[in-house]
Design an enzyme around this catalytic site. Structure first.
Site, PDB file in Angstrom:
ATOM      1  N   CYS A   1      -5.504  -2.248   2.534  1.00 13.28           N
ATOM      2  CA  CYS A   1      -5.484  -2.156   3.997  1.00 13.28           C
ATOM      3  C   CYS A   1      -6.664  -2.905   4.604  1.00 13.28           C
ATOM      4  O   CYS A   1      -6.864  -4.078   4.338  1.00 13.28           O
ATOM      5  CB  CYS A   1      -5.432  -0.687   4.419  1.00 13.28           C
ATOM      6  SG  CYS A   1      -5.101  -0.434   6.178  1.00 13.28           S
TER       7      CYS A   1
ATOM      8  N   GLU B   1       0.828  -1.208   0.000  1.00 13.92           N
ATOM      9  CA  GLU B   1       0.000   0.000   0.000  1.00 13.92           C
ATOM     10  C   GLU B   1       0.865   1.262   0.000  1.00 13.92           C
ATOM     11  O   GLU B   1       1.854   1.346   0.729  1.00 13.92           O
ATOM     12  CB  GLU B   1      -0.907   0.001   1.236  1.00 13.92           C
ATOM     13  CG  GLU B   1      -1.779   1.232   1.375  1.00 13.92           C
ATOM     14  CD  GLU B   1      -2.532   1.279   2.692  1.00 13.92           C
ATOM     15  OE1 GLU B   1      -3.449   2.104   2.818  1.00 13.92           O
ATOM     16  OE2 GLU B   1      -2.185   0.502   3.606  1.00 13.92           O
TER      17      GLU B   1
ATOM     18  N   LYS C   1      -9.478   2.840  -3.382  1.00 13.81           N
ATOM     19  CA  LYS C   1     -10.033   2.327  -2.134  1.00 13.81           C
ATOM     20  C   LYS C   1     -11.393   2.957  -1.866  1.00 13.81           C
ATOM     21  O   LYS C   1     -11.553   4.183  -1.913  1.00 13.81           O
ATOM     22  CB  LYS C   1      -9.068   2.622  -0.981  1.00 13.81           C
ATOM     23  CG  LYS C   1      -9.494   2.000   0.353  1.00 13.81           C
ATOM     24  CD  LYS C   1      -8.451   2.258   1.433  1.00 13.81           C
ATOM     25  CE  LYS C   1      -8.833   1.594   2.736  1.00 13.81           C
ATOM     26  NZ  LYS C   1      -7.848   1.842   3.809  1.00 13.81           N
TER      27      LYS C   1
END
Length: 536
Positions: free
Chosen positions: A410, A294, A357
């Site tokens: 995440c 990430e 995301k």
């Protein structure tokens, strides 16, 4: 209260009475301590037997609770202990940049667990409404209530399903992995629904009928449920794993970059060189795909053709580099929205696809209710915390030379049934993360354990690239084929494990779990009707 004391004649009746009939200090401290100890059943300790105490004591406390309000207070203290001990590592993140964020420490360490404890308070209150002290089925009432509020915690206010009790089975590759396979049918919520009454069985040893029919039936049913779950998992794990995907040889990079250095402008070039060095080291066979964690690249790579060209040299011409990166909606507009993204860069240095995301972290990646917080005097909070733009949602991506996949950035990997597009099923899951914020704590191990269960639920292999660890290769049965320890620089070279046919959970999601809840609800309705009829 007299009824509760009257039926307590088993071998543990004295312990139950001492805990339940004492003053508030004893009851609340007992609830807090058992809640705190319950987190030891989860990663990284994985001491499952502790739950036999941690879910037995609450049953005894509920036996002596005067009403649902008293039960709610006991439940809050239990939850406060559970979330305080299980989520202490959240406060560590604020100390990375202590100058700007240390003043939020009380919020993270106390307010967050206190707020989450409201869910356990609701569970205890709901259970008390269906309580009957001399009935073994009160264990089901407790399990039902706990499970309902776990599900609510995972969905309300964007959801936070961290450390669900079903993750207690996620240790190692032994018999517990066999039990964990039940998640492919009932999901982790269903697994928690099974776990709580099993763990609370010793509570019946305080009852007068502990050697009679109720205890024997409850113990047999519990043993049968556990045996059936283990047997199903053992059969599932005994099947051939299948061949790895032909033509794919991947390198997962764990650069182990300290969070304090990650966004330092003076470190940008050094960090990028480190990623290139690890990715380009000699390999046993040609690397077709490189995976970075990430936000691995500390600059907007879409603005740097030179950087993309160097990345393209890391793989064969038909391969790709898949990396976490920040992405600006319009590279020519500095005011455009910024996304936490996954980029796929092909062998020609082109960004061929991306994923933004969609499930952002409250107070970490966006600020909920900013106007309200500013209005009540928390204006500094709204200034200190910036915000990312949120993406369109889970989608299936294509990378050159690879089967299609679903990217999870995440903590997107902790949401059951929200990791893959049902209409366009991927063949593997990718979880890129940066757990450097949490240091050498239990947070990264808990994160890995939850991602592992997603692989089992979906029947899909999961590849995990973490900045400081724990990076891993997990097959579709949840077996960890390779991993890099926390806080260690390194790479994993791996083939891509095969996908399984869609699991029952992948096809139906939580529908079977809801069916179990409905069956238990019908049981309580019938039991209540029978009780009223025969007591009339």
């Amino acid at each position: 209260m007299k009824q509760a004391v009257a039926v307590m004649r088993g071998p543990f009746a004295g312990a139950a009475a001492w805990l339940g009939s004492g003053g508030r200090g004893r009851r609340f401290s007992s609830a807090f301590l058992t809640g705190a100890c319950a987190s030891l059943a989860l990663a990284p300790v994985h001491f499952l037997p502790i739950l036999l105490i941690c879910f037995t004591v609450p049953v005894w406390l509920l036996d002596y609770a005067e009403n649902w309000r008293a039960a709610a207070v006991i439940g809050w203290w239990f939850g406060f202990g559970f979330f305080l001990s299980g989520l202490y590592w959240v406060g560590i993140a604020l100390l990375v940049d202590a100058e700007n964020f240390a003043h939020f420490l009380p919020v993270a360490v106390l307010v967050l667990p206190g707020g989450l404890a409201l869910f356990s308070a609701g569970a205890f209150a709901l259970a008390k409404l269906f309580w009957r002290v001399d009935a073994s089925w009160r264990l089901l009432a407790f399990a039902l209530a706990w499970s309902v509020f776990e599900w609510l915690r995972g969905h309300l206010f964007t959801g936070f399903p961290w450390n669900l009790i079903g993750y207690a089975w996620s240790a190692g590759d032994g018999w517990m992995l066999s039990v964990l396979q039940s998640a492919s049918v009932i999901g982790v919520y269903g697994l928690g629904l099974l776990t709580v009454p099993l763990a609370a069985l010793p509570a019946l040893l305080a009852n007068g009928d502990w050697r009679g029919r109720q205890f024997i039936i409850a113990a047999l049913l519990g043993g049968l449920a556990l045996s059936a779950s283990w047997s199903y998992g053992a059969v599932r794990l005994s099947r051939p794993a299948g061949e790895e995907i032909a033509g794919a040889y991947l390198r997962i990079v764990q650069p182990n970059i300290a969070q304090t250095a990650k966004w330092n402008p003076e470190q940008q070039a050094a960090i990028f060189r480190q990623l290139l060095r690890l990715s380009g080291a000699p390999a046993s066979q040609p690397i077709t795909h490189v995976i970075w964690p990430e936000s691995a690249i500390p600059f907007f790579v879409e603005k740097s053709e030179a950087a993309r060209a160097m990345m393209a040299e890391l793989v064969v011409p038909t391969g790709a580099v898949i990396t976490g990166a920040l992405r600006q909606a319009d590279p020519n507009n500095s005011d455009a929205g910024i996304y936490n993204s996954v980029l796929v860069i092909d062998g020609d240095g082109r960004i061929v696809t991306h994923y933004d995301k969609s499930h952002l972290v409250p107070f970490g990646e966006y600020l909920p209710f900013p106007r309200l917080l500013a209005a009540i005097g928390l204006k500094k909070l709204t200034v200190d915390l910036g915000a990312f733009s949120d993406g369109a949602g889970i989608q299936t991506l294509m990378a050159p030379g690879m089967p299609k996949f679903s990217a999870l950035i995440c903590y997107e990997a902790i949401f059951p049934s929200h990791v893959a597009d049902d209409a366009d099923r991927p063949q593997w899951l990718l979880n890129v993360t940066n757990d450097a914020w949490f240091g050498d704590t239990s947070g990264p191990a808990q994160h890995l354990a939850q991602a592992r269960v997603r692989a089992i639920e979906e029947g899909l292999p999961l590849l995990r690239a973490a900045n400081t660890g724990i990076s891993a290769v997990i097959d579709a049965h949840g077996r960890i084929r390779a991993a890099l320890p926390l806080n260690q620089e390194g790479v994993i070279e791996t083939g891509l494990p095969p996908a399984l046919p869609p699991t029952i959970y992948a096809r139906l999601g939580d529908q079977i779990y809801f069916g179990l809840l409905l069956l238990i609800g019908v049981f309580f309705s019938i039991a209540g009707w029978l009780q009223r009829r025969f007591n009339a």
